[in-house]
Design an enzyme around this catalytic site. Structure first.
Site, PDB file in Angstrom:
ATOM      1  N   ARG A  83       0.863  -1.184   0.000  1.00 49.05           N
ATOM      2  CA  ARG A  83       0.000   0.000   0.000  1.00 49.05           C
ATOM      3  C   ARG A  83       0.897   1.231   0.000  1.00 49.05           C
ATOM      4  NH1 ARG A  83      -3.604  -0.297   5.041  1.00 49.05           N
ATOM      5  NH2 ARG A  83      -4.869  -1.752   3.842  1.00 49.05           N
ATOM      6  N   ARG A 153      -1.561   6.703   9.640  1.00 49.68           N
ATOM      7  CA  ARG A 153      -1.632   6.192   8.258  1.00 49.68           C
ATOM      8  C   ARG A 153      -1.689   7.333   7.243  1.00 49.68           C
ATOM      9  NH1 ARG A 153      -3.651   0.813   8.274  1.00 49.68           N
ATOM     10  NH2 ARG A 153      -2.858  -0.232  10.114  1.00 49.68           N
ATOM     11  N   LYS A 231      -3.358   1.274  15.085  1.00 46.78           N
ATOM     12  CA  LYS A 231      -3.373   2.175  13.927  1.00 46.78           C
ATOM     13  C   LYS A 231      -4.044   3.498  14.279  1.00 46.78           C
ATOM     14  CE  LYS A 231      -5.778  -0.651  11.210  1.00 46.78           C
ATOM     15  NZ  LYS A 231      -6.761  -1.269  10.278  1.00 46.78           N
ATOM     16  N   LYS A 233      -5.623   7.210  12.335  1.00 48.36           N
ATOM     17  CA  LYS A 233      -5.995   7.758  11.025  1.00 48.36           C
ATOM     18  C   LYS A 233      -6.375   9.229  11.104  1.00 48.36           C
ATOM     19  CE  LYS A 233      -7.407   3.322   9.203  1.00 48.36           C
ATOM     20  NZ  LYS A 233      -8.493   2.466   8.677  1.00 48.36           N
ATOM     21  N   CYS A 457      -7.874 -10.880   0.984  1.00 45.89           N
ATOM     22  CA  CYS A 457      -7.904 -10.485   2.391  1.00 45.89           C
ATOM     23  C   CYS A 457      -8.032 -11.706   3.297  1.00 45.89           C
ATOM     24  CB  CYS A 457      -9.067  -9.526   2.661  1.00 45.89           C
ATOM     25  SG  CYS A 457      -9.109  -9.080   4.395  1.00 45.89           S
ATOM     26  N   CYS A 496     -16.184  -8.442   6.291  1.00 53.07           N
ATOM     27  CA  CYS A 496     -16.137  -8.808   7.717  1.00 53.07           C
ATOM     28  C   CYS A 496     -16.380  -7.540   8.528  1.00 53.07           C
ATOM     29  CB  CYS A 496     -14.776  -9.446   8.065  1.00 53.07           C
ATOM     30  SG  CYS A 496     -13.458  -8.258   8.402  1.00 53.07           S
ATOM     31  N   CYS A 500     -13.695  -1.939   6.663  1.00 54.96           N
ATOM     32  CA  CYS A 500     -12.902  -1.255   5.641  1.00 54.96           C
ATOM     33  C   CYS A 500     -13.756  -0.547   4.594  1.00 54.96           C
ATOM     34  CB  CYS A 500     -11.966  -2.240   4.952  1.00 54.96           C
ATOM     35  SG  CYS A 500     -10.871  -3.103   6.085  1.00 54.96           S
TER      36      CYS A 500
HETATM   37 FE1  SRM Z   1      -8.857  -2.037   6.271  1.00 53.76          FE
HETATM   38  C1  SRM Z   1      -7.369  -4.637   7.837  1.00 53.76           C
HETATM   39  C2  SRM Z   1      -8.164  -3.349   3.272  1.00 53.76           C
HETATM   40  C3  SRM Z   1      -9.712   0.899   4.821  1.00 53.76           C
HETATM   41  C4  SRM Z   1     -10.414  -1.077   9.169  1.00 53.76           C
HETATM   42  N1  SRM Z   1      -7.872  -3.679   5.662  1.00 53.76           N
HETATM   43  C5  SRM Z   1      -7.295  -4.616   6.478  1.00 53.76           C
HETATM   44  C6  SRM Z   1      -6.481  -5.622   5.655  1.00 53.76           C
HETATM   45  C7  SRM Z   1      -5.071  -5.107   5.550  1.00 53.76           C
HETATM   46  C8  SRM Z   1      -6.520  -7.080   6.146  1.00 53.76           C
HETATM   47  C9  SRM Z   1      -5.435  -7.526   7.086  1.00 53.76           C
HETATM   48  O1  SRM Z   1      -5.242  -6.926   8.168  1.00 53.76           O
HETATM   49  O2  SRM Z   1      -4.778  -8.493   6.763  1.00 53.76           O
HETATM   50  C10 SRM Z   1      -7.238  -5.503   4.302  1.00 53.76           C
HETATM   51  C11 SRM Z   1      -6.431  -5.855   3.060  1.00 53.76           C
HETATM   52  C12 SRM Z   1      -7.312  -6.448   2.006  1.00 53.76           C
HETATM   53  C13 SRM Z   1      -6.629  -6.610   0.710  1.00 53.76           C
HETATM   54  O3  SRM Z   1      -6.413  -7.770   0.292  1.00 53.76           O
HETATM   55  O4  SRM Z   1      -6.303  -5.611   0.058  1.00 53.76           O
HETATM   56  C14 SRM Z   1      -7.784  -4.086   4.387  1.00 53.76           C
HETATM   57  N2  SRM Z   1      -8.808  -1.319   4.414  1.00 53.76           N
HETATM   58  C15 SRM Z   1      -8.581  -2.044   3.290  1.00 53.76           C
HETATM   59  C16 SRM Z   1      -8.857  -1.226   2.045  1.00 53.76           C
HETATM   60  C17 SRM Z   1      -7.951  -1.577   0.872  1.00 53.76           C
HETATM   61  C18 SRM Z   1     -10.335  -1.373   1.681  1.00 53.76           C
HETATM   62  C19 SRM Z   1     -10.725  -0.816   0.351  1.00 53.76           C
HETATM   63  O5  SRM Z   1     -11.449  -1.559  -0.322  1.00 53.76           O
HETATM   64  O6  SRM Z   1     -10.388   0.300  -0.041  1.00 53.76           O
HETATM   65  C20 SRM Z   1      -8.667   0.180   2.628  1.00 53.76           C
HETATM   66  C21 SRM Z   1      -7.237   0.628   2.587  1.00 53.76           C
HETATM   67  C22 SRM Z   1      -7.103   2.014   3.089  1.00 53.76           C
HETATM   68  C23 SRM Z   1      -5.721   2.578   2.966  1.00 53.76           C
HETATM   69  O7  SRM Z   1      -5.324   2.907   1.845  1.00 53.76           O
HETATM   70  O8  SRM Z   1      -5.063   2.727   4.002  1.00 53.76           O
HETATM   71  C24 SRM Z   1      -9.082  -0.054   4.075  1.00 53.76           C
HETATM   72  N3  SRM Z   1      -9.821  -0.340   6.903  1.00 53.76           N
HETATM   73  C25 SRM Z   1     -10.192   0.700   6.106  1.00 53.76           C
HETATM   74  C26 SRM Z   1     -11.155   1.508   6.767  1.00 53.76           C
HETATM   75  C27 SRM Z   1     -11.862   2.714   6.173  1.00 53.76           C
HETATM   76  C28 SRM Z   1     -11.106   3.997   6.355  1.00 53.76           C
HETATM   77  O9  SRM Z   1     -10.036   4.021   6.963  1.00 53.76           O
HETATM   78  O10 SRM Z   1     -11.610   5.004   5.871  1.00 53.76           O
HETATM   79  C29 SRM Z   1     -11.371   0.929   8.018  1.00 53.76           C
HETATM   80  C30 SRM Z   1     -12.408   1.397   9.074  1.00 53.76           C
HETATM   81  C31 SRM Z   1     -12.044   2.642   9.771  1.00 53.76           C
HETATM   82  C32 SRM Z   1     -11.309   2.351  11.042  1.00 53.76           C
HETATM   83  O11 SRM Z   1     -10.103   2.149  10.972  1.00 53.76           O
HETATM   84  O12 SRM Z   1     -11.958   2.293  12.082  1.00 53.76           O
HETATM   85  C33 SRM Z   1     -10.514  -0.227   8.090  1.00 53.76           C
HETATM   86  N4  SRM Z   1      -8.847  -2.700   8.190  1.00 53.76           N
HETATM   87  C34 SRM Z   1      -9.610  -2.202   9.218  1.00 53.76           C
HETATM   88  C35 SRM Z   1      -9.414  -3.036  10.383  1.00 53.76           C
HETATM   89  C36 SRM Z   1     -10.050  -2.830  11.762  1.00 53.76           C
HETATM   90  C37 SRM Z   1      -9.234  -1.918  12.607  1.00 53.76           C
HETATM   91  C38 SRM Z   1      -9.704  -1.784  14.028  1.00 53.76           C
HETATM   92  O13 SRM Z   1      -9.834  -0.659  14.484  1.00 53.76           O
HETATM   93  O14 SRM Z   1      -9.937  -2.822  14.672  1.00 53.76           O
HETATM   94  C39 SRM Z   1      -8.540  -4.078   9.993  1.00 53.76           C
HETATM   95  C40 SRM Z   1      -8.031  -5.227  10.865  1.00 53.76           C
HETATM   96  C41 SRM Z   1      -6.995  -4.819  11.853  1.00 53.76           C
HETATM   97  O15 SRM Z   1      -6.406  -3.747  11.774  1.00 53.76           O
HETATM   98  O16 SRM Z   1      -6.756  -5.643  12.749  1.00 53.76           O
HETATM   99  C42 SRM Z   1      -8.217  -3.833   8.609  1.00 53.76           C
HETATM  100 FE1  SF4 Z   2     -10.831  -7.626   4.685  1.00 54.59          FE
HETATM  101 FE2  SF4 Z   2     -11.362  -5.215   5.621  1.00 54.59          FE
HETATM  102 FE3  SF4 Z   2     -13.055  -6.339   4.004  1.00 54.59          FE
HETATM  103 FE4  SF4 Z   2     -12.738  -7.306   6.470  1.00 54.59          FE
HETATM  104  S1  SF4 Z   2     -13.616  -5.351   5.939  1.00 54.59           S
HETATM  105  S2  SF4 Z   2     -12.925  -8.454   4.566  1.00 54.59           S
HETATM  106  S3  SF4 Z   2     -10.544  -6.878   6.789  1.00 54.59           S
HETATM  107  S4  SF4 Z   2     -10.959  -5.788   3.479  1.00 54.59           S
END
Ligand code: SRM
Ligand code: SF4
Length: 587
Positions: A83, A153, A231, A233, A457, A496, A500
């Site tokens: 990323r 981030r 994390k 943001k 994912c 899930c 995200c």
């Molecule tokens: Fe996310 C984890 C994809 C925005 C909350 N997110 C992941 C992972 C890296 C899975 C992993 O941990 O192994 C996913 C990778 C999937 C893949 O194969 O690409 C993933 N997140 C994404 C993206 C690509 C979704 C998308 O379709 O655009 C976004 C990438 C953003 C970026 O460029 O940085 C993405 N993730 C978000 C958002 C939305 C936002 O930030 O606006 C959230 C919710 C907001 C928040 O943080 O509260 C989000 N992602 C999570 C979480 C839960 C975090 C938590 O607070 O518990 C995880 C899991 C974790 O961190 O344990 C996670």
């Molecule tokens: Fe993966 Fe995030 Fe989608 Fe859950 S919400 S399936 S962690 S990309």
């Protein structure tokens, strides 16, 4: 200030293992460099599996073929997702050509995936290609520092090409905040660039840091030796457009203009969307208003909020570690008071602001300076050559002739920005020829979003990105049957409950529960300021469509003027609104 401050009220519990691995990592170096040479596995060993995240990578495999490989007694085909760091989402055409080439030649899937945090991901980079990839990015003036892991981030900034002067100022702040809060360790340059100069950040001057926020660690004065508890943001938002979905973020700067110039920011802290199915200790929440600050205090404020969370966040339980839980535990007033002390200034009263929209304005708009900007709708952000729609090739052809810049939006779309009048027709023609513009895309589809989910994912419980396009066809039909083809519902799908796809700010949200099954949420609003509520658990697509049929018909008949579906659902009692998430989200 240290964690012994009694107001932090930290639990008396052993630290999470992530704390040990960060502390032992020699400022994020671990043994990544040695591990890279280990040809026995395509993955990373021990702590390095987690540590590579701080360098912007996640280890993955293709879940579609995992079982088949297991049957053949083959290890899963390990690879990484990268990323990029792109504050405010701005990227130049020559950089685009570079990333296009890398995706095409050196990744397993060949795609560029635009994310909803204004950047892009490469999926499927094999171990041998990782170091060349970072060197390639560096040549392009890009990096992937701190796009994952327990750090601040990619900093978002409203994509607002029309009001270009305000956007320019806000964008500069997004970049400065990103720089100010970046890890200062040289680990990235050492491991990936053999200690060479980082082209993306080395020239930028980092602002001085007040003693009150310093961590006590010489290398990492802002983040500390153990980095953040979880994390973090940050956004810079230009009202009335909340495209960045500020309530998903820990720290938000809402731009307040005076006579067309930026006067300062309203600061909102503690948003976040993740939860666990059925775990009532986890919940999404909107960010809280802290107050207004002038421009002279922006960086101090950012570092102060980060440092309070650094020192007071829960390092024992990662599910309770984000800023919103810290605020809930210590109390809003106590948190604000500590931030004010550390930044050596008081917040003024919040200045008036209002949000009216979130979606991108697809198509052409003209900016203040007479330049044109074309927003392209990229379904789920996935750029690839599809049969009859060679989207990735189309973007390459545009990049070859475009003299302005590209802007990635927080809705997974892309803006071809700063096009002179003379080139408008040519760029539009290329976009049309390659399927990047289609007159068939409905407002409903434009306002729908899915996270990545399967097959890459590892946390996905159900499909999202691969589910949404065909599901949107069916929703489009329902909208048309009810005379609503020109209208939309903010509809989002997650694989899930991590959130995200930002379902927890949608008017209608589907959250994956198991393969083919989702929890259905409703009642967010169009502005993205209200959390939706669970309506029905563990249901299949036909069951969801039956409910949507009923809801959309009722909305078409009974809505008040311009009333969005989420507001209608709350007004007519389809769902009770979530007013105070910690207490009533699960009620
Ligand atoms: Fe996310 C984890 C994809 C925005 C909350 N997110 C992941 C992972 C890296 C899975 C992993 O941990 O192994 C996913 C990778 C999937 C893949 O194969 O690409 C993933 N997140 C994404 C993206 C690509 C979704 C998308 O379709 O655009 C976004 C990438 C953003 C970026 O460029 O940085 C993405 N993730 C978000 C958002 C939305 C936002 O930030 O606006 C959230 C919710 C907001 C928040 O943080 O509260 C989000 N992602 C999570 C979480 C839960 C975090 C938590 O607070 O518990 C995880 C899991 C974790 O961190 O344990 C996670
Ligand atoms: Fe993966 Fe995030 Fe989608 Fe859950 S919400 S399936 S962690 S990309």
């Amino acid at each position: 200030m240290t964690t012994t401050d009694p107001r932090a009220k930290l639990p008396d519990a052993p630290l999470a293992d992530n704390e040990r691995l960060k502390g032992d990592s020699d400022h994020l170096r671990g043994t990544i460099a040695e591990d890279l040479k280990d040809g026995m596995t395509g993955g990373f060993n021990g702590d390095n599996f987690q540590l590579i995240r701080f360098h912007g990578m996640y280890e993955q495999d293709n879940r579609d073929i995992r079982a088949e490989r297991n049957e053949q007694k083959l290890d899963s085909l390990k690879n990484v997702m990268l990323r990029c760091r792109l504050p405010g989402g701005i990227i130049k055409p020559e950089q685009w050509l570079g990333i296009d080439k890398f995706a095409g030649e050196s990744t397993l899937y060949g795609s560029i995936r635009l994310t909803n945090r204004q950047t892009f991901q490469f999926h499927g980079v094999l171990k041998d290609n990782i170091k060349p990839m970072h060197q390639w990015l560096n040549e392009l003036g890009l990096d992937s520092i701190a796009t994952a892991g327990d750090v601040n981030r990619n900093v978002l900034c409203t994509s607002n090409p029309v009001e270009s002067s305000l956007h320019k100022e806000a964008y500069e702040w997004a970049k400065k905040i990103s720089e100010h809060l970046l890890p200062k360790t040289r680990a990235y340059a050492e491991i990936w660039l053999d200690g060479e100069k980082l082209h993306s950040t080395d020239d930028l001057v980092t602002a001085p840091l007040a003693d009150s926020v310093k961590s006590g660690d010489a290398t990492e004065p802002v983040l500390g030796k153990n980095y953040l508890p979880r994390k973090f943001k940050t956004t810079v938002v230009i009202p009335p457009h909340n495209d960045v979905d500020l309530h998903a973020n820990d720290l938000n700067f809402i731009a307040i203009g005076e006579n067309g110039k930026l006067a300062g920011f309203n600061v909102l802290v503690g948003g976040g969307l993740s939860m666990e199915h059925g775990n009532t200790k986890t919940y999404p929440n909107t960010a809280r208003e802290f107050g207004f600050i002038g421009l002279d205090k922006v960086l101090d404020c950012a570092a102060s909020v980060v440092s309070v969370q650094r020192d007071w966040g829960n390092r024992s339980d990662r599910k309770n570690a984000k800023t919103r839980y810290t605020i809930e535990r210590v109390g809003l007033d106590v948190f604000i008071d500590e931030v004010e002390k550390r930044m050596d200034a008081k917040f003024e009263s919040i200045r008036p602001y209002q949000f009216t929209s979130r979606g991108d304005r697809i198509g052409w708009v003209q900016g203040e300076e007479g330049r044109w900007h074309l927003t392209l709708f990229i379904e789920n952000g996935r750029l690839l050559d599809y049969p009859g729609r060679p989207l990735k090739t189309g973007m390459r052809e545009i990049a070859k002739i475009h003299k302005g810049d590209f802007r990635l939006t927080a809705n997974q779309n892309l803006i071809v920005a700063n096009v002179p009048e003379a080139q408008k027709a040519q760029i539009e023609q290329i976009a049309r020829d390659h399927g990047l513009i289609s007159d068939k895309v409905t407002p409903q589809r434009e306002n729908s979003m899915a996270c990545v989910a399967l097959p890459t994912c590892p946390l996905a419980m159900a499909e999202a990105e691969r589910f949404l396009p065909a599901f949107s066809d069916k929703v489009d039909e329902i909208m048309a049957e009810n005379g609503l083809s020109d209208d939309y519902i903010v509809l989002r799908v997650n694989g899930c409950p991590n959130g995200c796809g930002r379902t927890m700010l949608a008017e209608i949200g589907l959250v994956g529960k198991a393969v083919g099954r989702y929890n259905l949420y409703a009642g967010g609003n169009r502005q993205g300021t209200r959390i939706p509520r669970l309506f029905k658990e563990n249901i299949t697509e036909p069951e969801i469509l039956e409910i949507l049929n009923e809801w959309i018909a009722a909305w078409a008949k009974g809505r008040e003027a311009d009333e969005g579906f989420g507001d209608f659902a709350v007004r007519t009692g389809i769902v009770k609104p979530v007013v105070d998430a910690p207490r009533d989200f699960w009620a």
